[in-house]
Design an enzyme around this catalytic site. Structure first.
Site, PDB file in Angstrom:
ATOM      1  N   ASP A 160     -65.394 -35.013  -7.910  1.00 45.61           N
ATOM      2  CA  ASP A 160     -65.185 -34.560  -9.279  1.00 45.61           C
ATOM      3  C   ASP A 160     -65.465 -33.057  -9.314  1.00 45.61           C
ATOM      4  O   ASP A 160     -64.955 -32.312  -8.493  1.00 45.61           O
ATOM      5  CB  ASP A 160     -66.064 -35.358 -10.235  1.00 45.61           C
ATOM      6  CG  ASP A 160     -65.633 -35.231 -11.688  1.00 45.61           C
ATOM      7  OD1 ASP A 160     -64.591 -34.615 -11.953  1.00 45.61           O
ATOM      8  OD2 ASP A 160     -66.346 -35.748 -12.557  1.00 45.61           O
ATOM      9  N   ARG A 172     -59.658 -24.686 -12.408  1.00 49.45           N
ATOM     10  CA  ARG A 172     -60.896 -24.776 -13.202  1.00 49.45           C
ATOM     11  C   ARG A 172     -61.982 -23.847 -12.681  1.00 49.45           C
ATOM     12  O   ARG A 172     -63.022 -24.286 -12.203  1.00 49.45           O
ATOM     13  CB  ARG A 172     -61.420 -26.213 -13.249  1.00 49.45           C
ATOM     14  CG  ARG A 172     -60.479 -27.201 -13.931  1.00 49.45           C
ATOM     15  CD  ARG A 172     -61.126 -28.561 -14.057  1.00 49.45           C
ATOM     16  NE  ARG A 172     -60.196 -29.548 -14.612  1.00 49.45           N
ATOM     17  CZ  ARG A 172     -60.483 -30.830 -14.783  1.00 49.45           C
ATOM     18  NH1 ARG A 172     -61.680 -31.298 -14.428  1.00 49.45           N
ATOM     19  NH2 ARG A 172     -59.593 -31.652 -15.293  1.00 49.45           N
TER      20      ARG A 172
END
Length: 442
Positions: free
Chosen positions: A262, A319
């Protein structure tokens, strides 16, 4: 169980923390396990005006810890015991060597099979939710999904460690490492985390979501470090990496990457007043998310105020960060864009107010500077003084010219004031690459 799972170097954590033996070890004076770092490291606090975490009283972590609340830990079991013992008192936890969250109390390695509950089979999971059988209209459900979730819960209970308020966690020397663990700073205040390498928070049981995008996607849990609903957090001079299980070596199922990582650092669920400085974020896909949901406005508006400065983002796909709601200040960071697979660095999300100034980008041939920004929702952004390959580039103008279908508005509507030294972007690559990351505190 499929071949990759049988051979994965995933191990189980130690028994529950708080045993009498572990606590007896931890209660000893800090110097009992070797030479302590100088007080400038373990009792240092965030400087005035150093980003959002310096606002409203600043961030001091465990500076006020008495001798009984200074712990030196050398295993994951000791670490979790120290975190439990630290609850309610200012504390310093000194990490020495590697804490393997995926091993038992004797240090024996375990595989993903050791986490799986009875009846779970990855081969059966693949057969049950094959898009040719299940389709893409509905999320997965049924026996194998329930067993997958139960298996994931077993792993999660072992690798998650919760940090209490008023705590400093600091690595001893240059090789302190948390391997396979997920550090949770959840609903607390005043935490400092420094001089650690976070490696390979690896999910044994990703979930298939057939409704994620056009073709579906595998989604995993376990950020290396998550700041969840917490305030006044300083994350400094750490290294984050996938390490032994890079995404490039993971298999594909249903035509999609079997994603077992993640985020490296996520700041979510109303977290606020966070400074992340002089860290290395390396070799990862979805790296740093600020705000977890477009629908979280009720809890996130007026929060998620974060400063990112003098960090290195090396071979990061996307990100870096992706932002929702918060006023986020990103300056003097160095972005080393990968040769292939790059998507974007700054993700402009719902109601975000990102300021990106005097950052440096090292970009390979074939990557357009316009892709550095990514529009997720219509929010304004301030870009100023950024350099690409040593030359000034107006990131906003280039983005709007190259990707007119994603035109972004200028002016985030605020001017950062909580900054210490701001360096010339031409000096940033050399400065950051030489000083960022674990083991490089000066």
């Amino acid at each position: 169980m499929h071949r990759q799972r049988r051979h994965a170097l995933i191990t189980t954590t130690a028994l529950a923390c708080g045993t009498a033996l572990a606590l007896a070890t931890l209660a000893a004076p800090a110097q009992a396990h070797g030479r302590a770092p100088g007080p400038s490291l373990e009792r240092s606090v965030l400087a005035a005006n150093d980003g959002w975490a310096s606002a409203d009283g600043g961030t001091t972590g465990g500076r006020a810890a008495d001798a009984e609340h200074v712990y030196t830990v050398t295993s994951w079991a000791e670490f979790k015991a120290a975190l439990a013992a630290a609850e309610g008192s200012p504390s310093i936890i000194r990490v020495k060597g590697t804490l393997d969250a995926l091993s038992d109390s004797e240090g024996n390695q375990r595989t993903c099979d050791d986490y799986a509950v009875a009846g779970y089979s990855f081969d059966k999971y693949l057969a049950a939710y094959d898009p040719a059988v299940w389709g893409h209209e509905n999320p997965v459900s049924g026996e194998q999904e329930d067993l997958r979730a139960a298996s994931a819960a077993v792993q999660g209970a072992r690798i998650k460690a919760y940090v209490p308020a008023d705590t400093t966690i600091v690595g001893v020397g240059g090789n302190a490492r948390i391997l396979g663990g997920s550090l949770q700073v959840k609903d607390v205040g005043n935490v400092i985390i420094r001089n650690l390498t976070f490696e390979d928070a690896f999910d044994c049981f990703p979930q298939w979501d057939p409704t994620d995008g056009e073709n579906g996607a595998w989604n995993s849990e376990y950020d290396n470090l998550v700041v969840y609903g917490s305030t006044h957090v300083w994350v400094d001079h750490n290294t984050f990496t996938d390490g032994r299980h890079p995404d490039s070596e993971q298999p594909h199922y249903y035509g999609q990457l079997y994603q077992q990582h993640d985020g490296e650092l996520d700041i979510v669920h109303g977290a606020d007043l966070v400074t992340a400085s002089w860290n290395v974020f390396a070799d990862h896909d979805k790296t740093l998310m600020i705000g977890n949901s477009d629908s979280a406005g009720a809890s996130d508006r007026g929060k998620l105020n974060v400063t990112l400065h003098h960090n290195q983002f090396k071979n990061i796909i996307e990100r870096a960060p992706r932002v929702r709601f918060g006023k986020v200040d990103t300056y003097n960071n160095h972005f080393v864009v990968p040769e292939s697979g790059y998507v974007y660095s700054f993700g402009i999300g719902i109601e975000s107010q990102l300021v990106a100034e005097k950052n440096a980008f090292t970009v390979p041939a074939g990557v357009r500077a316009g892709t550095i920004l990514k529009k997720w929702k219509d929010s304004p952004v301030t870009t100023a003084g950024n350099h690409v390959n040593g030359s000034y580039v107006d990131l906003l103008a280039v983005h709007n010219a190259e990707i007119p279908e994603e035109t972004l508005r200028s002016d985030a509507g605020w001017t950062p004031a909580l900054r210490t030294q701001v360096d010339n972007p031409r000096a940033v690559p050399h400065l950051v690459d030489g000083r960022a990351g674990a083991g490089k505190i000066h």
